[in-house]
Design an enzyme around this catalytic site. Sequence first.
Site, PDB file in Angstrom:
ATOM      1  N   GLY A  68      10.207  -5.976   4.944  1.00  0.00           N
ATOM      2  CA  GLY A  68      11.215  -6.657   5.737  1.00  0.00           C
ATOM      3  C   GLY A  68      12.232  -7.354   4.859  1.00  0.00           C
ATOM      4  O   GLY A  68      12.066  -7.452   3.633  1.00  0.00           O
ATOM      5  N   GLY A 117       6.583  -4.267   5.667  1.00  0.00           N
ATOM      6  CA  GLY A 117       7.121  -3.665   6.876  1.00  0.00           C
ATOM      7  C   GLY A 117       7.228  -2.153   6.811  1.00  0.00           C
ATOM      8  O   GLY A 117       7.232  -1.477   7.843  1.00  0.00           O
ATOM      9  N   GLU A 140       1.845  -9.519   0.406  1.00  0.00           N
ATOM     10  CA  GLU A 140       2.322 -10.786   0.959  1.00  0.00           C
ATOM     11  C   GLU A 140       1.756 -12.030   0.282  1.00  0.00           C
ATOM     12  O   GLU A 140       2.440 -13.061   0.195  1.00  0.00           O
ATOM     13  CB  GLU A 140       2.021 -10.828   2.468  1.00  0.00           C
ATOM     14  CG  GLU A 140       2.929  -9.937   3.307  1.00  0.00           C
ATOM     15  CD  GLU A 140       2.573  -8.470   3.254  1.00  0.00           C
ATOM     16  OE1 GLU A 140       3.348  -7.649   3.788  1.00  0.00           O
ATOM     17  OE2 GLU A 140       1.509  -8.123   2.682  1.00  0.00           O
ATOM     18  N   ASP A 148       1.060  -8.681   7.553  1.00  0.00           N
ATOM     19  CA  ASP A 148       1.415  -8.639   8.976  1.00  0.00           C
ATOM     20  C   ASP A 148       1.688  -7.180   9.365  1.00  0.00           C
ATOM     21  O   ASP A 148       1.098  -6.279   8.804  1.00  0.00           O
ATOM     22  CB  ASP A 148       2.603  -9.565   9.270  1.00  0.00           C
ATOM     23  CG  ASP A 148       3.887  -9.130   8.562  1.00  0.00           C
ATOM     24  OD1 ASP A 148       3.818  -8.411   7.540  1.00  0.00           O
ATOM     25  OD2 ASP A 148       4.980  -9.530   9.025  1.00  0.00           O
TER      26      ASP A 148
END
Length: 358
Positions: A68, A117, A140, A148
Amino acid sequence: MTGSEDSVLLHRAGRAAHLTLNRPRAINALDHAMVRRVDEALTAWEHDSAVETVVVTGAGERGLCAGGDIRAIHDDARDGDGTPSAAFWRDEYRLNARIARWSKPYVALMDGIVMGGGVGISAHGSVRVVTERSKIAMPETGIGFVPDVGGTYLLSRAPGELGTRLALTGAAIGAGDAVLCGLADHYVPSASLPRFVDDLAELPVREALDRHARSAPEGELAGQREWTDTCFAADTVEEIVRRLFDHGDPAAKETAQTLLAKSPTALKVTLAALRRARRLGSLERVLEQEYRVSCAALTTPDLIEGIRAQVIDKDRTPRWSPPALAEVTDTDVERFFEPLDEDGNGNGNRDELGFAGL
């Protein structure tokens, strides 16, 4: 064309519809407009009988998608109120669930870098193709964040404790290990990808794979299962680190040192999220949990500091707060899992992603 259309290119070739992430200078990092554009395309193709297959690729030579747009998340966490980031995650996680439920073959070409992402937009698909260039990771914890995009769902289902290891260390893996861990299905040499894609215009996916898929080269993780499963089965990050240092394998000690460079808070929340994901069952329930965790992370100093150190200033020396695992309490961890209220704050009780209405 608008900017969002330029950053996600759509075209048709025979029986296949193609979706190309088109921000090559950013290794096709996803922003909110791109997520919406992908979702709109899937809506159109879902009801188009001429579309039998969806093919997802990344522009440029470096990879499918590096994750992301974390610079925007950093700025929102530092200067904003978190609303833009929460809205982005809400749409992104709903897209991840939609990809997993997609009724037609969803062929993701996981060539090159596929991180964060990028894993979300590919590894939930029904046909996940890796190459010798694949470099797949959920990194992350190194930026003070928690895996996520359904990453805790996928990694919690990897064999033994391999997923725990990958989630905590953020280590990148290649094609063989991606197949072993359940993040990919098929190996196609990168030189064969153009012919494979051409064949998808005329052939069912299975026939195209039969022409081009090969056995994936052996990875590294299978040979390290013994100490990985033993060490990462511990109930706390502190105990995982202790077991790694005590193990005789030099790779285990190196892994312990890797962990100690990550955000202590992110490590503890990640371990808790993985253990809970195993019990939650469905991807949707895990994504709900991830949404709560992500929104909570916006209010922590480690997310801002981690992105600053790794992406913005690139000094690679984040100053975590608190700086040691022992200083992160169970209460500190638990607050990441509190349901959100309508304003995105903890202690609410609502269907944050709207899955109940799907």
